[in-house]
Design an enzyme around this catalytic site. Structure first.
Site, PDB file in Angstrom:
ATOM      1  N   ASN A  28       0.920  -1.346  -0.026  1.00 55.54           N
ATOM      2  CA  ASN A  28       0.054  -0.108   0.049  1.00 55.54           C
ATOM      3  C   ASN A  28       0.665   1.326  -0.195  1.00 55.54           C
ATOM      4  O   ASN A  28       0.360   2.357  -0.348  1.00 55.54           O
ATOM      5  CB  ASN A  28      -1.034   0.058   1.175  1.00 55.54           C
ATOM      6  CG  ASN A  28      -0.335  -0.169   2.549  1.00 55.54           C
ATOM      7  OD1 ASN A  28       0.359  -1.460   2.590  1.00 55.54           O
ATOM      8  ND2 ASN A  28      -0.704   0.270   3.529  1.00 55.54           N
TER       9      ASN A  28
ATOM     10  N   CYS B 133      -1.896   5.230   8.106  1.00 61.41           N
ATOM     11  CA  CYS B 133      -2.226   4.829   9.303  1.00 61.41           C
ATOM     12  C   CYS B 133      -0.889   5.210  10.275  1.00 61.41           C
ATOM     13  O   CYS B 133      -0.735   4.613  11.682  1.00 61.41           O
ATOM     14  CB  CYS B 133      -2.055   3.208   9.156  1.00 61.41           C
ATOM     15  SG  CYS B 133      -3.301   2.563   8.204  1.00 61.41           S
TER      16      CYS B 133
HETATM   17  N1  PLP Z   1      -4.557  -3.845   3.906  1.00 60.10           N
HETATM   18  C1  PLP Z   1      -4.045  -3.169   3.085  1.00 60.10           C
HETATM   19  C2  PLP Z   1      -2.762  -3.376   2.426  1.00 60.10           C
HETATM   20  C3  PLP Z   1      -4.419  -1.615   3.105  1.00 60.10           C
HETATM   21  O1  PLP Z   1      -4.041  -0.933   2.473  1.00 60.10           O
HETATM   22  C4  PLP Z   1      -5.564  -1.546   4.034  1.00 60.10           C
HETATM   23  C5  PLP Z   1      -6.204   0.077   4.104  1.00 60.10           C
HETATM   24  O2  PLP Z   1      -6.693   0.434   4.883  1.00 60.10           O
HETATM   25  C6  PLP Z   1      -6.058  -2.500   4.784  1.00 60.10           C
HETATM   26  C7  PLP Z   1      -5.541  -3.814   4.756  1.00 60.10           C
HETATM   27  C8  PLP Z   1      -7.166  -2.302   5.704  1.00 60.10           C
HETATM   28  O3  PLP Z   1      -8.453  -2.321   5.212  1.00 60.10           O
HETATM   29  P1  PLP Z   1      -9.808  -1.594   5.780  1.00 60.10           P
HETATM   30  O4  PLP Z   1      -9.554  -0.209   5.803  1.00 60.10           O
HETATM   31  O5  PLP Z   1     -10.987  -1.848   4.990  1.00 60.10           O
HETATM   32  O6  PLP Z   1      -9.853  -1.988   7.265  1.00 60.10           O
END
Ligand code: PLP
Length: 381
Positions: A152, A327
């Site tokens: 991400n 995050c």
């Molecule tokens: N995994 C990845 C790679 C992400 O970019 C995100 C983004 O927030 C998440 C998990 C978590 O998803 P969610 O926001 O729906 O909990």
């Protein structure tokens, strides 16, 4: 509004009107509980299954293999714990990477506290992780390999299909999870081609609402451990009244995104390449994302200029970008830290991420603001 240029589609995406409308109808008129036995309930049950099929088709799996969750995070948590549960007699070792989303990392840390041993694989300086690297960490007692499909923060694509094939030879018992939240409808992501036992996706990265995700659970997972015990929803594995409006929005977002998907992805890649071209001309700016990554993510560093200041400065001008990851505001994220870059490089990392709506004018505006920031603001000491 609050912004003029939105370049943070990896954090979340705007919901198109048609998606909001689909949700509105389900919130107000077709509000029935899918478990109710009168026509409105039965109709909702039928529609939830149709929406499930829409999402499952996009992931290349059967509807029976796809379970809605409250978010990608929940699906990641479930995959890690369910894989460990299935293999609890086979071993207590997990292989993952140091660059996973915290939803996977923290789930692994929780397993560590329960006596599991976790191997966190370090990426190369360009963010890459190889299949050989993953496979050579797998042992006879490895219960789970969890490796994301697309990072991400960097956009690197990891070789999930190759890992799946290698695992069959190395340790056929080991279950494979991939967090495909950033990969779904961005890079090839069919469950069949990936060969993973668990796949996580989330709606709000593709124009759907926040608060709805899904976990694919493959047939090698026998009697999966329920995530929430209770009613019969989600085949009794994830109890709780279905989030009908969120599910409707998820399916509508998938449907919309699939229209001319190839054109949209080509557009994002063009935008990314255009951004690389423009930003490369800014003094002290270094492109971090390796070529060949996902089309929607571009990581760069304004070497010597603290990323938090950049994000704040551009934010004041209505330009939304992220310092590595939404995050981890404040300090270099664990992903950037894992690249072991010189401090001046890692301290200046920002991420631009794109959607079908992004225009070249957005990039022009962002590049001008970055150039201005470089020319007028203080670098770090
Ligand atoms: N995994 C990845 C790679 C992400 O970019 C995100 C983004 O927030 C998440 C998990 C978590 O998803 P969610 O926001 O729906 O909990």
């Amino acid at each position: 509004g609050f912004y003029m240029i939105y370049l943070d589609h990896a954090a979340t995406t705007p919901v198109p009107r048609a998606v909001a409308d689909a949700m509105y109808e389900v919130l107000t008129e077709q509000f029935g509980n899918p478990s109710s036995q009168y026509p409105m309930g039965l109709e909702m049950k039928r529609r939830v299954e149709a929406w499930r099929q829409t999402v499952a088709d996009a992931l290349g799996c059967g509807g029976k293999q796809l379970f809605f969750t409250s978010c990608g995070t929940e699906a990641d948590n479930w995959a890690v714990t369910a894989a460990c549960w299935q293999n609890r007699h086979a071993g207590r070792h997990i292989v993952t990477t140091a660059v996973e989303h915290s939803a996977v990392l923290e789930a692994c840390r929780w397993m560590e506290r329960q006596g599991y041993e976790v191997t966190y694989l370090a990426p190369a300086q360009d963010g890459s992780i190889t299949a050989e690297q993953v496979l050579s960490a797998v042992r006879p007692d490895t219960a789970l390999v969890s490796c994301m499909l697309v990072n991400n923060e960097l956009g690197n694509i990891y070789p999930i299909a190759e890992i799946a094939k290698g695992l069959a030879a190395r340790n056929p018992q080991t279950l494979l999870h991939t967090d495909a939240v950033q990969g779904f409808l961005k890079v090839p992501c069919s469950a069949k081609a990936l060969g993973a036992d668990f796949i996580t996706i989330s709606a709000h990265k593709i124009g759907g609402p926040k608060g709805i995700g899904a976990l694919y659970i493959g047939q090698r997972v026998k009697n999966p451990k329920p995530l929430l015990a209770g009613g019969e929803q989600e085949s009794g594995l994830r109890a709780g009244t279905e989030a009908t409006a969120q599910i409707a929005g998820f399916a509508k977002a998938v449907e919309l995104r699939l229209e001319h998907l190839e054109d949209k992805l080509r557009h994002m890649a063009e935008i990314r390449d255009y951004a690389v071209e423009l930003l490369s001309a800014i003094p002290d700016l270094k492109i971090l994302s390796a070529p060949g990554g996902a089309p929607h993510v571009l990581s760069v560093s304004l070497v010597g200029w603290p990323s938090q200041n950049i994000v704040n400065d551009l934010g004041q001008q209505g330009i939304c970008i992220s310092a590595g990851s939404a995050c981890h505001q404040g300090k270099p994220s664990h992903v950037i830290a894992a690249l072991k870059l010189p401090k001046k490089v890692s301290g200046g990392v920002i991420r631009l991420s794109f959607g079908p709506e992004t225009t070249k004018a957005d990039i022009d505006g962002c590049a001008a603001a970055l150039r201005q920031h470089h020319a007028t603001r203080m670098p770090m000491l």
